[in-house]
Design a protein around this motif. Structure first.
Motif, PDB file in Angstrom:
ATOM      1  N   SER A 199       0.855  -1.185   0.000  1.00  0.00           N
ATOM      2  CA  SER A 199       0.000   0.000   0.000  1.00  0.00           C
ATOM      3  C   SER A 199       0.891   1.235   0.000  1.00  0.00           C
ATOM      4  O   SER A 199       1.849   1.322   0.767  1.00  0.00           O
ATOM      5  N   VAL A 200       0.562   2.203  -0.860  1.00  0.00           N
ATOM      6  CA  VAL A 200       1.394   3.391  -1.032  1.00  0.00           C
ATOM      7  C   VAL A 200       0.522   4.631  -1.145  1.00  0.00           C
ATOM      8  O   VAL A 200      -0.489   4.633  -1.858  1.00  0.00           O
ATOM      9  N   ILE A 201       0.918   5.690  -0.436  1.00  0.00           N
ATOM     10  CA  ILE A 201       0.337   7.020  -0.617  1.00  0.00           C
ATOM     11  C   ILE A 201       1.494   7.988  -0.828  1.00  0.00           C
ATOM     12  O   ILE A 201       2.481   7.949  -0.085  1.00  0.00           O
ATOM     13  N   ILE A 202       1.377   8.841  -1.848  1.00  0.00           N
ATOM     14  CA  ILE A 202       2.381   9.878  -2.095  1.00  0.00           C
ATOM     15  C   ILE A 202       1.735  11.232  -1.869  1.00  0.00           C
ATOM     16  O   ILE A 202       0.687  11.531  -2.446  1.00  0.00           O
ATOM     17  N   VAL A 203       2.338  12.028  -1.008  1.00  0.00           N
ATOM     18  CA  VAL A 203       1.820  13.358  -0.683  1.00  0.00           C
ATOM     19  C   VAL A 203       2.796  14.392  -1.220  1.00  0.00           C
ATOM     20  O   VAL A 203       3.938  14.482  -0.748  1.00  0.00           O
ATOM     21  N   ALA A 204       2.380  15.159  -2.218  1.00  0.00           N
ATOM     22  CA  ALA A 204       3.238  16.202  -2.772  1.00  0.00           C
ATOM     23  C   ALA A 204       3.130  17.460  -1.918  1.00  0.00           C
ATOM     24  O   ALA A 204       2.049  17.826  -1.454  1.00  0.00           O
ATOM     25  N   LEU A 205       4.245  18.115  -1.715  1.00  0.00           N
ATOM     26  CA  LEU A 205       4.297  19.334  -0.925  1.00  0.00           C
ATOM     27  C   LEU A 205       4.499  20.540  -1.835  1.00  0.00           C
ATOM     28  O   LEU A 205       5.056  20.421  -2.923  1.00  0.00           O
ATOM     29  N   HIS A 206       4.031  21.713  -1.390  1.00  0.00           N
ATOM     30  CA  HIS A 206       4.263  22.974  -2.107  1.00  0.00           C
ATOM     31  C   HIS A 206       3.785  22.887  -3.558  1.00  0.00           C
ATOM     32  O   HIS A 206       4.537  23.148  -4.488  1.00  0.00           O
ATOM     33  N   GLN A 207       2.517  22.524  -3.723  1.00  0.00           N
ATOM     34  CA  GLN A 207       2.005  22.331  -5.077  1.00  0.00           C
ATOM     35  C   GLN A 207       1.243  23.539  -5.615  1.00  0.00           C
ATOM     36  O   GLN A 207       0.489  23.421  -6.565  1.00  0.00           O
ATOM     37  N   GLY A 208       1.441  24.706  -5.008  1.00  0.00           N
ATOM     38  CA  GLY A 208       0.816  25.925  -5.523  1.00  0.00           C
ATOM     39  C   GLY A 208       1.592  26.474  -6.701  1.00  0.00           C
ATOM     40  O   GLY A 208       2.465  25.825  -7.268  1.00  0.00           O
TER      41      GLY A 208
END
Length: 219
Positions: A199-208
């Motif tokens: 199981s994998v979740i990727i959370v991108a940061l600073h996507q503005g």
């Protein structure tokens, strides 16, 4: 688990305490159901909470699920440390409480030192030392932090943290699709021989509009 967390009255005032209590309540609920069903199953968890106001990331985990942060230049920074009996502090905690450890396993069978469920190891008559209490870490984020990968042990069994970070960066450089990157990562772990669930979740940061640049480099 997230339902227990969102219902905590101190969630916005003391997130660390709220997470700890949510883990305990979720484990109490899970253990009650498992005992009623005569089910010896267990599980682990890792939780990531982003506070936009303070630009901080809280990570809580129980067991051997991990969270890894890609920092400046794509360096993999572990945000968790597996709860296993190979950890000197966990081994000492278990033994000091009277727990039995054989071949780095609790009661000779369980590989993790913290988990949800696993009720056979939570009977006070046999071992009162297994807990679902999380370790909680809080990190202030900066503009060079890129993304967080949250995954269960089936991912890390076959891929190192740096390999995972390199793989995700390469995927995002090609198409910038987080879901597609997560799917490709699970398939890569299975292709490399993982026999556990992945199981994998990727959370991108600073996507503005001012999101950071992803440096080019080989996977």
């Amino acid at each position: 688990l997230h339902g227990h967390l969102c219902r905590q009255p101190q969630f916005f005032g003391d997130a660390r305490a709220a997470v700890a209590r949510a883990f305990r309540e979720a484990d109490d609920e899970a253990c009650a159901r498992l005992r009623a069903d005569d089910d010896a199953s267990g599980s682990t968890a890792v939780v990531a909470l982003f506070d936009g106001g303070s630009n901080k990331l809280l990570v809580a985990h129980c067991g051997d699920s991990r969270a890894v942060l890609s920092v400046s230049g794509g360096c993999a920074l572990p945000l968790t440390q597996d709860h296993r009996l190979t950890r000197p502090d966990e081994l000492a905690r278990i033994r000091n409480a009277g727990g039995l450890v054989v071949n780095h396993r609790l009661n000779g069978s369980l590989a993790v030192s913290r988990s949800f469920g696993d009720v056979l190891h939570k009977d006070a008559a046999t071992c009162p030392t297994l807990t679902a209490a999380p370790e909680v870490a809080i990190r202030a984020l900066d503009d060079e932090d890129e993304f967080v990968v949250v995954g269960c042990d089936g991912l890390w069994d076959t891929l190192s943290m740096q390999t995972v970070t390199n793989f995700v960066r390469a995927e995002l450089q090609r198409h910038r699709d987080l879901q597609r990157a997560a799917k490709a990562l699970t398939e890569e772990a299975i292709a490399r021989g993982s026999v556990d669930n992945v199981s994998v979740i990727i959370v991108a940061l600073h996507q503005g509009p001012g999101s950071p640049k992803h440096a080019q480099g080989p996977a």
